[in-house]
Design a protein around this motif. Structure first.
Motif, PDB file in Angstrom:
ATOM      1  N   GLY A  46      18.822  30.691 -20.398  1.00  0.00           N
ATOM      2  CA  GLY A  46      18.436  30.143 -21.687  1.00  0.00           C
ATOM      3  C   GLY A  46      19.621  29.942 -22.607  1.00  0.00           C
ATOM      4  N   ASN A  47      20.531  30.900 -22.608  1.00  0.00           N
ATOM      5  CA  ASN A  47      21.678  30.889 -23.512  1.00  0.00           C
ATOM      6  C   ASN A  47      22.852  30.171 -22.852  1.00  0.00           C
ATOM      7  N   ILE A  48      23.371  29.164 -23.515  1.00  0.00           N
ATOM      8  CA  ILE A  48      24.481  28.400 -22.927  1.00  0.00           C
ATOM      9  C   ILE A  48      25.719  29.272 -22.738  1.00  0.00           C
ATOM     10  N   GLU A  49      25.865  30.301 -23.557  1.00  0.00           N
ATOM     11  CA  GLU A  49      27.008  31.210 -23.387  1.00  0.00           C
ATOM     12  C   GLU A  49      26.927  31.948 -22.059  1.00  0.00           C
ATOM     13  N   ASN A  50      25.699  32.239 -21.600  1.00  0.00           N
ATOM     14  CA  ASN A  50      25.540  32.859 -20.288  1.00  0.00           C
ATOM     15  C   ASN A  50      26.029  31.932 -19.187  1.00  0.00           C
ATOM     16  N   ALA A  51      25.801  30.622 -19.383  1.00  0.00           N
ATOM     17  CA  ALA A  51      26.268  29.652 -18.387  1.00  0.00           C
ATOM     18  C   ALA A  51      27.787  29.662 -18.297  1.00  0.00           C
ATOM     19  N   TYR A  52      28.450  29.619 -19.451  1.00  0.00           N
ATOM     20  CA  TYR A  52      29.914  29.649 -19.453  1.00  0.00           C
ATOM     21  C   TYR A  52      30.444  30.971 -18.876  1.00  0.00           C
ATOM     22  N   MET A  64      25.199  22.778 -14.894  1.00  0.00           N
ATOM     23  CA  MET A  64      24.306  21.624 -15.026  1.00  0.00           C
ATOM     24  C   MET A  64      23.367  21.871 -16.202  1.00  0.00           C
ATOM     25  N   GLY A  65      23.141  20.854 -17.025  1.00  0.00           N
ATOM     26  CA  GLY A  65      22.191  21.038 -18.108  1.00  0.00           C
ATOM     27  C   GLY A  65      22.453  20.149 -19.295  1.00  0.00           C
ATOM     28  N   GLU A  66      21.873  20.534 -20.433  1.00  0.00           N
ATOM     29  CA  GLU A  66      21.992  19.711 -21.634  1.00  0.00           C
ATOM     30  C   GLU A  66      21.759  20.535 -22.892  1.00  0.00           C
ATOM     31  N   ARG A  67      22.267  19.977 -23.975  1.00  0.00           N
ATOM     32  CA  ARG A  67      21.892  20.346 -25.331  1.00  0.00           C
ATOM     33  C   ARG A  67      21.753  19.050 -26.100  1.00  0.00           C
ATOM     34  N   ASN A  68      20.636  18.886 -26.796  1.00  0.00           N
ATOM     35  CA  ASN A  68      20.316  17.611 -27.452  1.00  0.00           C
ATOM     36  C   ASN A  68      20.332  16.476 -26.435  1.00  0.00           C
ATOM     37  N   GLU A  69      19.905  16.786 -25.203  1.00  0.00           N
ATOM     38  CA  GLU A  69      19.791  15.863 -24.077  1.00  0.00           C
ATOM     39  C   GLU A  69      21.130  15.443 -23.481  1.00  0.00           C
ATOM     40  N   MET A  70      22.241  15.860 -24.075  1.00  0.00           N
ATOM     41  CA  MET A  70      23.557  15.434 -23.607  1.00  0.00           C
ATOM     42  C   MET A  70      24.263  16.556 -22.844  1.00  0.00           C
ATOM     43  N   LYS A  71      25.156  16.168 -21.934  1.00  0.00           N
ATOM     44  CA  LYS A  71      25.905  17.134 -21.135  1.00  0.00           C
ATOM     45  C   LYS A  71      26.836  17.937 -22.031  1.00  0.00           C
ATOM     46  N   THR A  98      18.918  24.376 -20.247  1.00  0.00           N
ATOM     47  CA  THR A  98      18.359  23.232 -20.954  1.00  0.00           C
ATOM     48  C   THR A  98      17.700  23.710 -22.242  1.00  0.00           C
ATOM     49  N   SER A  99      17.277  22.755 -23.053  1.00  0.00           N
ATOM     50  CA  SER A  99      16.666  23.083 -24.341  1.00  0.00           C
ATOM     51  C   SER A  99      15.205  23.489 -24.222  1.00  0.00           C
ATOM     52  N   SER A 100      14.593  23.216 -23.076  1.00  0.00           N
ATOM     53  CA  SER A 100      13.160  23.492 -22.936  1.00  0.00           C
ATOM     54  C   SER A 100      12.843  24.330 -21.704  1.00  0.00           C
ATOM     55  N   GLY A 101      12.936  23.718 -20.535  1.00  0.00           N
ATOM     56  CA  GLY A 101      12.423  24.345 -19.318  1.00  0.00           C
ATOM     57  C   GLY A 101      13.004  25.708 -19.007  1.00  0.00           C
ATOM     58  N   THR A 102      14.320  25.814 -19.009  1.00  0.00           N
ATOM     59  CA  THR A 102      14.926  27.105 -18.651  1.00  0.00           C
ATOM     60  C   THR A 102      14.625  28.152 -19.714  1.00  0.00           C
ATOM     61  N   GLN A 103      14.421  27.718 -20.964  1.00  0.00           N
ATOM     62  CA  GLN A 103      14.013  28.655 -22.005  1.00  0.00           C
ATOM     63  C   GLN A 103      12.655  29.270 -21.669  1.00  0.00           C
ATOM     64  N   PHE A 221      19.864  38.007 -14.026  1.00  0.00           N
ATOM     65  CA  PHE A 221      19.265  36.687 -14.138  1.00  0.00           C
ATOM     66  C   PHE A 221      18.252  36.449 -13.022  1.00  0.00           C
ATOM     67  N   SER A 222      17.504  35.364 -13.165  1.00  0.00           N
ATOM     68  CA  SER A 222      16.623  34.897 -12.100  1.00  0.00           C
ATOM     69  C   SER A 222      17.324  33.761 -11.363  1.00  0.00           C
ATOM     70  N   PHE A 223      16.786  33.396 -10.224  1.00  0.00           N
ATOM     71  CA  PHE A 223      17.245  32.183  -9.565  1.00  0.00           C
ATOM     72  C   PHE A 223      16.041  31.456  -9.006  1.00  0.00           C
ATOM     73  N   LEU A 224      16.161  30.163  -8.829  1.00  0.00           N
ATOM     74  CA  LEU A 224      15.079  29.349  -8.285  1.00  0.00           C
ATOM     75  C   LEU A 224      15.253  29.231  -6.781  1.00  0.00           C
ATOM     76  N   ARG A 225      14.214  29.643  -6.071  1.00  0.00           N
ATOM     77  CA  ARG A 225      14.216  29.571  -4.604  1.00  0.00           C
ATOM     78  C   ARG A 225      13.256  28.479  -4.149  1.00  0.00           C
TER      79      ARG A 225
END
Length: 235
Positions: A46-52, A64-71, A98-103, A221-225
């Motif tokens: 959910g948190n972009i800082e976690n991604a970095y 991979m993802g977006e904020r305000n729909e942009m990379k 992402t701004s929605s789904g992963t949240q 974290f979780s992961f998608l299988r």
């Protein structure tokens, strides 16, 4: 089987039973395309800082993802399925925010089981739920940036609910409603860089994939299988 449709982050927090977090445009459509291209797994955060942070700890991970729909800055891919087709993803681990789904996945962490929802694998989702025979199913529509409901997510939830209840669906009509509503942005010339028109058709390619994406806990974290409709793990 009781089936409830919920909306946005509050809905994810209130979900019970087998929970389907729905994000058609574009998180969980994109996730399906990524795994179909050979990615080993996807870590939704959910948190972009976690991604970095994950990228810093594991330089071979792909962001991979977006904020305000942009990379976001430093990301390898946006939240766009058309960008992924033909990419070299085999065996790779992707971090997806992402701004929605992963949240929604993060917010629904209390439920016994989470799968993702989209039209591209709707048939597999329906078969999986029927095989699981849960007492309660929560269909959570994440909407636009978790701020307001959208046509595509609500209609995807209604499509899945109707199929589970033995009711009819008019998918072509749904597509037209989406095209004239929340999907209209994919056809605006000034938005093609980050919302290409190809994504509209790719995200509404009904039943393109025959697998389900299930969120499984792995450490912090979780992961998608990728699993089949009987719950078997797919490689």
């Amino acid at each position: 089987m009781e089936v409830q449709i919920l909306q946005l982050l509050d809905g994810a927090k209130e979900a019970k039973g087998l929970t389907v977090i729905i994000d058609v445009f574009r998180a969980f459509s994109t996730a399906c395309y990524a795994l179909a291209e050979g990615a080993a797994k996807i870590i939704p955060v959910g948190n972009i800082e976690n991604a970095y942070q994950l990228k810093e700890q594991h330089p071979d991970y792909i962001l991979m993802g977006e904020r305000n729909e942009m990379k976001p800055h430093g990301f390898d891919f946006g939240n766009s399925p058309s960008q992924l087709i033909g990419s070299e993803l085999k065996g790779k681990t992707l971090v997806h925010t992402t701004s929605s789904g992963t949240q929604g996945i993060v917010a629904a962490g209390h439920v016994p089981e989470i799968i993702t929802g989209s039209f591209v694998n709707a048939g597999a989702i329906i078969s999986y739920i029927k095989n699981r025979k849960p007492e309660m199913v929560s269909l959570v529509c994440m909407g636009y940036a978790c701020e307001f409901p959208t046509d595509e997510d609500t209609l995807c939830a209604e499509y899945i609910r109707n199929e589970l209840k033995g009711l009819s669906n008019n998918f072509p009509q749904m597509v037209e409603i989406i095209r004239k509503g929340s999907g209209e942005r994919f056809f605006e010339p000034e938005k093609q860089e980050w919302a290409p028109k190809e994504d509209f058709d790719l995200c509404l390619d009904l039943n393109r994939f025959d697998f389900v994406l299930r969120a499984e806990k792995e450490g912090e974290f979780s992961f998608l299988r990728k699993i089949d409709v009987a719950g078997g793990i797919l490689r």
